[in-house]
Design a protein around this motif. Structure first.
Motif, PDB file in Angstrom:
ATOM      1  N   LEU A   1       2.559   6.378  -2.103  1.00 52.39           N
ATOM      2  CA  LEU A   1       2.012   5.099  -1.816  1.00 52.39           C
ATOM      3  C   LEU A   1       1.481   5.104  -0.421  1.00 52.39           C
ATOM      4  O   LEU A   1       2.480   5.232   0.502  1.00 52.39           O
ATOM      5  CB  LEU A   1       2.994   4.060  -1.909  1.00 52.39           C
TER       6      LEU A   1
ATOM      7  N   ARG B   1       2.657   8.045   1.462  1.00 54.52           N
ATOM      8  CA  ARG B   1       4.175   8.627   1.627  1.00 54.52           C
ATOM      9  C   ARG B   1       4.901   8.470   0.354  1.00 54.52           C
ATOM     10  O   ARG B   1       4.441   7.706  -0.593  1.00 54.52           O
ATOM     11  CB  ARG B   1       4.897   7.320   2.437  1.00 54.52           C
TER      12      ARG B   1
ATOM     13  N   HIS C   1       7.100   7.935  -2.711  1.00 55.33           N
ATOM     14  CA  HIS C   1       7.901   6.942  -2.978  1.00 55.33           C
ATOM     15  C   HIS C   1       8.817   7.439  -4.216  1.00 55.33           C
ATOM     16  O   HIS C   1       9.961   7.001  -4.278  1.00 55.33           O
ATOM     17  CB  HIS C   1       7.029   5.733  -3.769  1.00 55.33           C
ATOM     18  N   SER C   2       8.450   8.324  -4.979  1.00 58.39           N
ATOM     19  CA  SER C   2       9.256   8.566  -5.888  1.00 58.39           C
ATOM     20  C   SER C   2       8.777   9.964  -6.516  1.00 58.39           C
ATOM     21  O   SER C   2       7.821  10.724  -6.417  1.00 58.39           O
ATOM     22  CB  SER C   2       9.464   7.590  -7.340  1.00 58.39           C
TER      23      SER C   2
ATOM     24  N   ARG D   1      11.229  -0.477  -9.655  1.00 53.91           N
ATOM     25  CA  ARG D   1      11.309  -0.221  -8.283  1.00 53.91           C
ATOM     26  C   ARG D   1       9.750  -0.184  -7.839  1.00 53.91           C
ATOM     27  O   ARG D   1       9.459  -0.588  -6.559  1.00 53.91           O
ATOM     28  CB  ARG D   1      11.976   1.100  -8.403  1.00 53.91           C
ATOM     29  N   LEU D   2       8.892   0.339  -8.413  1.00 55.33           N
ATOM     30  CA  LEU D   2       7.404   0.502  -8.247  1.00 55.33           C
ATOM     31  C   LEU D   2       6.696  -0.758  -7.996  1.00 55.33           C
ATOM     32  O   LEU D   2       6.197  -0.992  -6.930  1.00 55.33           O
ATOM     33  CB  LEU D   2       6.567   1.419  -9.149  1.00 55.33           C
TER      34      LEU D   2
ATOM     35  N   ARG E   1       8.413  -3.561  -7.129  1.00 51.60           N
ATOM     36  CA  ARG E   1       8.843  -4.073  -5.797  1.00 51.60           C
ATOM     37  C   ARG E   1       8.205  -3.423  -4.606  1.00 51.60           C
ATOM     38  O   ARG E   1       7.956  -4.225  -3.674  1.00 51.60           O
ATOM     39  CB  ARG E   1      10.419  -4.092  -5.780  1.00 51.60           C
ATOM     40  N   ALA E   2       7.942  -2.124  -4.637  1.00 52.15           N
ATOM     41  CA  ALA E   2       7.491  -1.511  -3.371  1.00 52.15           C
ATOM     42  C   ALA E   2       5.882  -1.594  -3.432  1.00 52.15           C
ATOM     43  O   ALA E   2       5.533  -2.127  -2.209  1.00 52.15           O
ATOM     44  CB  ALA E   2       7.347  -0.063  -3.770  1.00 52.15           C
TER      45      ALA E   2
ATOM     46  N   ASP F   1       4.745  -4.962  -4.197  1.00 50.94           N
ATOM     47  CA  ASP F   1       4.981  -6.283  -3.600  1.00 50.94           C
ATOM     48  C   ASP F   1       5.104  -6.188  -2.196  1.00 50.94           C
ATOM     49  O   ASP F   1       4.537  -6.820  -1.354  1.00 50.94           O
ATOM     50  CB  ASP F   1       6.076  -7.011  -4.337  1.00 50.94           C
ATOM     51  N   ALA F   2       6.146  -5.248  -1.711  1.00 49.88           N
ATOM     52  CA  ALA F   2       6.263  -5.134  -0.255  1.00 49.88           C
ATOM     53  C   ALA F   2       5.046  -4.859   0.297  1.00 49.88           C
ATOM     54  O   ALA F   2       5.073  -5.037   1.700  1.00 49.88           O
ATOM     55  CB  ALA F   2       7.505  -4.365  -0.262  1.00 49.88           C
ATOM     56  N   LEU F   3       4.161  -4.059  -0.010  1.00 51.23           N
ATOM     57  CA  LEU F   3       2.836  -3.678   0.639  1.00 51.23           C
ATOM     58  C   LEU F   3       1.908  -4.645   0.495  1.00 51.23           C
ATOM     59  O   LEU F   3       0.687  -4.346   1.157  1.00 51.23           O
ATOM     60  CB  LEU F   3       2.583  -2.327   0.043  1.00 51.23           C
TER      61      LEU F   3
END
Length: 81
Positions: free
Chosen positions: A57, A60, A62-63, A71-72, A74-75, A77-79
């Motif tokens: 992402l 960087r 992520h997984s 989980r993806l 939520r990541a 959303d955070a971005l």
């Protein structure tokens, strides 16, 4: 816009599963999705070896191996995607 890169290789069954999870997580979001076969890039192949699929992402990690859709999401959303 968030840049999501999926690092894959040919004949990778986990990569197909990851594609489906990514498609679900990015639906309706401002995400640019690209895919790179690591076997076409000596540096990536040396760095990741058999640790595919890998999700990056914005460059960087992520997984890897398995992509958890929640989980993806939520990541993303955070971005702000």
């Amino acid at each position: 816009m968030v840049a999501l890169t999926l690092l894959t290789r040919a004949d990778c069954h986990l990569c197909e599963t990851a594609r489906n999870a990514i498609a679900e997580a990015v639906a309706g979001r401002e995400v640019s999705v690209s895919e790179i076969d690591i076997d076409t890039d000596d540096d990536l192949s040396g760095q990741y070896g058999w640790d595919v699929p890998v999700v990056l992402l914005n460059g960087r990690q992520h997984s890897f191996h398995r992509v958890d859709t929640d989980r993806l999401s939520r990541a993303l959303d955070a971005l702000g995607a």
